[in-house]
Design a protein around this motif. Structure first.
Motif, mmCIF file in Angstrom:
data_model
loop_
_atom_site.group_PDB
_atom_site.id
_atom_site.type_symbol
_atom_site.label_atom_id
_atom_site.label_comp_id
_atom_site.label_asym_id
_atom_site.label_seq_id
_atom_site.Cartn_x
_atom_site.Cartn_y
_atom_site.Cartn_z
ATOM 1 N N PRO A 106 84.222 -45.951 -115.839
ATOM 2 C CA PRO A 106 83.237 -46.517 -116.780
ATOM 3 C C PRO A 106 81.864 -46.750 -116.138
ATOM 4 N N LYS A 107 81.850 -47.030 -114.827
ATOM 5 C CA LYS A 107 80.590 -47.270 -114.111
ATOM 6 C C LYS A 107 80.802 -46.795 -112.680
ATOM 7 N N PRO A 108 79.723 -46.608 -111.909
ATOM 8 C CA PRO A 108 79.931 -46.226 -110.505
ATOM 9 C C PRO A 108 80.807 -47.261 -109.795
ATOM 10 N N GLY A 109 81.818 -46.799 -109.104
ATOM 11 C CA GLY A 109 82.696 -47.703 -108.347
ATOM 12 C C GLY A 109 83.830 -48.314 -109.166
ATOM 13 N N TRP A 110 83.812 -48.094 -110.492
ATOM 14 C CA TRP A 110 84.890 -48.629 -111.330
ATOM 15 C C TRP A 110 85.913 -47.523 -111.614
ATOM 16 N N VAL A 111 87.199 -47.859 -111.553
ATOM 17 C CA VAL A 111 88.240 -46.871 -111.864
ATOM 18 C C VAL A 111 89.305 -47.521 -112.743
ATOM 19 N N GLU A 112 89.625 -46.837 -113.849
ATOM 20 C CA GLU A 112 90.650 -47.369 -114.766
ATOM 21 C C GLU A 112 91.628 -46.260 -115.162
ATOM 22 N N HIS A 113 92.814 -46.676 -115.582
ATOM 23 C CA HIS A 113 93.768 -45.783 -116.252
ATOM 24 C C HIS A 113 94.122 -46.419 -117.579
ATOM 25 N N ASP A 114 94.449 -45.592 -118.558
ATOM 26 C CA ASP A 114 94.951 -46.111 -119.823
ATOM 27 C C ASP A 114 96.460 -46.362 -119.646
ATOM 28 N N PRO A 115 96.930 -47.619 -119.790
ATOM 29 C CA PRO A 115 98.353 -47.898 -119.563
ATOM 30 C C PRO A 115 99.268 -47.043 -120.452
ATOM 31 N N SER A 116 98.786 -46.686 -121.642
ATOM 32 C CA SER A 116 99.650 -45.857 -122.494
ATOM 33 C C SER A 116 99.740 -44.433 -121.947
ATOM 34 N N ALA A 146 115.220 -44.789 -110.145
ATOM 35 C CA ALA A 146 114.467 -45.520 -109.117
ATOM 36 C C ALA A 146 112.989 -45.389 -109.447
ATOM 37 N N ILE A 147 112.240 -46.445 -109.163
ATOM 38 C CA ILE A 147 110.798 -46.411 -109.455
ATOM 39 C C ILE A 147 109.999 -46.657 -108.179
ATOM 40 N N THR A 148 109.022 -45.781 -107.928
ATOM 41 C CA THR A 148 108.030 -46.072 -106.897
ATOM 42 C C THR A 148 106.660 -45.852 -107.532
ATOM 43 N N ASN A 149 105.649 -46.545 -107.037
ATOM 44 C CA ASN A 149 104.406 -46.574 -107.814
ATOM 45 C C ASN A 149 103.168 -46.796 -106.960
ATOM 46 N N GLN A 150 102.020 -46.371 -107.527
ATOM 47 C CA GLN A 150 100.730 -46.745 -106.952
ATOM 48 C C GLN A 150 100.699 -48.271 -106.955
ATOM 49 N N ARG A 151 100.213 -48.836 -105.851
ATOM 50 C CA ARG A 151 100.292 -50.290 -105.722
ATOM 51 C C ARG A 151 99.000 -50.955 -106.202
ATOM 52 N N GLU A 152 99.062 -52.238 -106.391
ATOM 53 C CA GLU A 152 97.886 -53.104 -106.682
ATOM 54 C C GLU A 152 97.255 -52.925 -108.063
ATOM 55 N N THR A 153 97.363 -51.749 -108.653
ATOM 56 C CA THR A 153 96.764 -51.475 -109.965
ATOM 57 C C THR A 153 97.311 -52.477 -110.979
ATOM 58 N N THR A 154 96.386 -53.015 -111.769
ATOM 59 C CA THR A 154 96.654 -54.240 -112.536
ATOM 60 C C THR A 154 96.633 -54.015 -114.050
ATOM 61 N N ILE A 155 97.708 -54.441 -114.702
ATOM 62 C CA ILE A 155 97.765 -54.331 -116.165
ATOM 63 C C ILE A 155 98.082 -55.721 -116.745
ATOM 64 N N ILE A 200 93.313 -51.687 -114.274
ATOM 65 C CA ILE A 200 92.244 -51.610 -113.264
ATOM 66 C C ILE A 200 92.888 -51.093 -111.977
ATOM 67 N N VAL A 201 92.414 -49.931 -111.550
ATOM 68 C CA VAL A 201 93.066 -49.186 -110.475
ATOM 69 C C VAL A 201 92.704 -49.763 -109.103
ATOM 70 N N TRP A 202 93.621 -49.637 -108.159
ATOM 71 C CA TRP A 202 93.431 -50.187 -106.803
ATOM 72 C C TRP A 202 92.088 -49.790 -106.210
ATOM 73 N N GLN A 203 91.622 -48.584 -106.533
ATOM 74 C CA GLN A 203 90.354 -48.113 -105.937
ATOM 75 C C GLN A 203 89.128 -48.824 -106.510
ATOM 76 N N VAL A 214 93.734 -59.197 -96.240
ATOM 77 C CA VAL A 214 92.345 -59.653 -96.108
ATOM 78 C C VAL A 214 91.751 -59.677 -97.516
ATOM 79 N N VAL A 215 90.826 -60.595 -97.756
ATOM 80 C CA VAL A 215 90.245 -60.691 -99.104
ATOM 81 C C VAL A 215 89.534 -59.380 -99.429
ATOM 82 N N ASP A 216 89.993 -58.700 -100.477
ATOM 83 C CA ASP A 216 89.365 -57.428 -100.843
ATOM 84 C C ASP A 216 89.640 -57.122 -102.310
ATOM 85 N N ALA A 217 88.687 -56.383 -102.892
ATOM 86 C CA ALA A 217 88.801 -56.001 -104.306
ATOM 87 C C ALA A 217 89.991 -55.075 -104.566
#
Ligand code: ADP
Length: 494
Positions: free
Chosen positions: A39-49, A77-86, A100-103, A130-133
């Motif tokens: 949506p903007k520089p530095g922003w990364v999203e996925h559509d959960p659907s 069994a499930i393995t997944n990209q980590r940290e990405t938030t829904i 909102i994707v980990w990146q 460490v504190v990080d986005a």
């Protein structure tokens, strides 16, 4: 009868499903890419659907491809990209915002505020991070702060948060199960990895009600059932992708390491029951949990590994295929004194200098394209060396073996040079899908599809071993020059 396990690997760019048999062989696989939203520089999203649709699509596809009946499936069994938030609505089951994707870097300023408010040490102590986005906590806060009415709904207990595993479990079980595993929880920056609970103080800092958070289970555990053509199949493993790769490579001993050579580099060292606190900016994280026993790892990443090769290809146009770098670098007997430090975006562990910038040093009139390509490949090995030495220093463990995967691990020159520089054997596994395999192992251990970790270790197959061949003096010289080159790249922006 139950001859197969299906591993779902929900990654950053694609959803994959793989059918494994008892011999750890891939019987069939299917994958589907989904949309990356910027949506903007530095922003990364996925559509959960999209995540759900692509994942359930490949699950059905792989069963058809393998030509098996759902009755023959032992477990999922499930393995997944980590940290990405829904975040989704408890009543409707609908996400209130994109994943909102980990990146995604949108919460960088918020992280800076947390550091300035003096929360860094506490966060490091409690969560190992460490504190990080990068991590989930500030992403949840962003959604609560920016989606209209979200905080009020959360306070009323009407919202649910999950990393991608939790979202998939929820969808696969028809909304019946709301859970995650310890490895995924350990990447949220909300989980106390020593006392194994959501951290109350952090929930207060972020204003996140506990009711939003999933139950935390073992990586090898019962996560509910999936109805496939009337057959109920249990989900018996959930684990974050990097930890899953460590397990898939059967890095079960303290000091064993897996190194993924992708766009970036991801290195994890198993420290078993020891929670090691790094003095070099590495992360402490939960590596796996089985039978209520949690194990730990230290993790380090390299910002630019394979991307250095992409840069040499796309920006300098020195070759057209990444594979060709092996040929070009073998045309010279050494690097001719040329060193490339790919600090394009600063340098991570163990230097942590965001003001560092890329540099090429040691050029002479005799330097040619082959030297430069070779310097690019060597830089990947040196950066891995620096992280692995930091891991050894932090953990006081000696590296016992290194298992490798990822696109650039196909490069024989790079792998040989890595073995030489580290003076350690490098083992390349037969099954390249190490994350999916790790998840499959964990499900199979739970259902007794597999006997024991020992039997998995015995059966694990290595296709190629690279033995160190370099003279000690040469190794010392290469490393000395590399570190000198790094020193030239540091603090460039100041
Ligand atoms: P990711 O999962 O991060 O997308 P992959 O594991 O697919 O990455 O690896 C792709 C990366 O590996 C690219 O950056 C590419 O430049 C690099 N790469 C692929 N093949 C080779 C090779 N033979 N030698 C060196 N680098 C390679």
């Amino acid at each position: 009868m139950k001859n197969y396990i299906i591993a779902l690997d929900q990654g950053t760019t694609s959803s994959r499903a793989i059918v494994f048999n008892k011999k750890h062989e891939v019987v069939a696989s299917a994958h589907s890419e989904f949309l990356q939203i910027y949506p903007k520089p530095g922003w990364v999203e996925h559509d959960p659907s999209d995540l759900w649709a692509s994942q359930s699509g490949v699950l059905n596809e792989v069963i058809a491809k393998a030509g098996i009946s759902p009755k023959e499936i032992d477990s999922i069994a499930i393995t997944n990209q980590r940290e990405t938030t829904i975040v989704w609505d408890k009543i409707t089951g609908k996400p209130i915002y994109n994943a909102i994707v980990w990146q995604c870097r949108r919460t960088q300023a918020l992280c800076q505020e947390l550091i300035e408010a003096g929360h860094g040490d506490y966060i490091k102590e409690a969560t190992g991070l460490v504190v990080d986005a990068y991590f989930s906590a500030t992403k949840i806060k962003w959604i609560l702060d920016n989606v209209e009415g979200a905080q009020a709904k959360a306070d009323k207990g009407e919202l649910m948060f999950g990393t991608v595993d939790t979202w998939l479990i929820y969808k696969l079980t028809g909304g019946k199960v709301f859970a995650t595993d310890y490895t995924n929880a350990s990447r949220t920056m909300l989980f106390d990895i020593k006392n194994l609970r959501w951290d109350k103080k952090l929930l207060d800092i972020f204003n996140i009600p506990q009711s939003m958070l999933p139950k935390v289970l073992n990586s090898s555990d019962f996560y509910g059932e999936v109805n496939i053509s009337g057959q109920l199949i249990p989900i018996c493993a959930v684990i974050g992708d990097q930890q899953a790769a460590l397990f898939g490579h059967t890095c079960f001993k303290a000091g064993s390491v897996k190194s993924t050579y992708g766009t970036g580099g991801f290195l994890l060292m198993n420290t078993k029951d020891k929670l090691v606190k790094s003095k070099h900016g590495l992360l402490s994280t939960i590596s796996v949990s089985i039978d209520d026993k949690v194990e730990y790892a230290i993790e380090g990443s390299i910002f630019n590994a394979g991307s250095t090769i992409q840069w040499l290809r796309d920006e300098l146009r020195l070759f057209s295929e990444a594979d060709d770098t092996e040929y070009f670098s073998s045309k010279v007997s050494d690097n001719g004194g040329v060193y490339l430090v790919p600090a394009f975006t600063g340098l991570g562990a163990p230097y942590w200098d965001m003001d560092a910038r890329g540099t090429i040093v040691g050029l002479t009139r005799g330097s040619n394209k082959n030297h430069l390509i070779r310097a690019g490949l060597e830089s990947i090995a040196y950066q891995s060396y620096d992280i692995l030495k930091a891991m050894e220093n932090d953990s006081k463990l000696k590296i016992s073996s290194i298992k490798v995967d990822g696109g650039a691990s196909a490069n024989n020159f790079l792998m040989q040079f890595q073995a030489d520089i580290l003076n350690t054997e490098i083992h390349k596994a037969k099954v390249l899908e190490s994350s999916a395999l790790g998840a499959c192992f964990l499900a199979g251990l739970y259902t007794k599809f597999f006997d024991s970790k020992e039997s998995l270790e015995k059966m694990s197959t290595v296709t190629k071993v690279y033995y160190p061949q370099m003279q000690k003096g040469d190794r010392k010289q290469y490393l000395k020059q590399w570190h000198k080159a790094v020193s030239r790249s540091l603090n460039w922006l100041e």
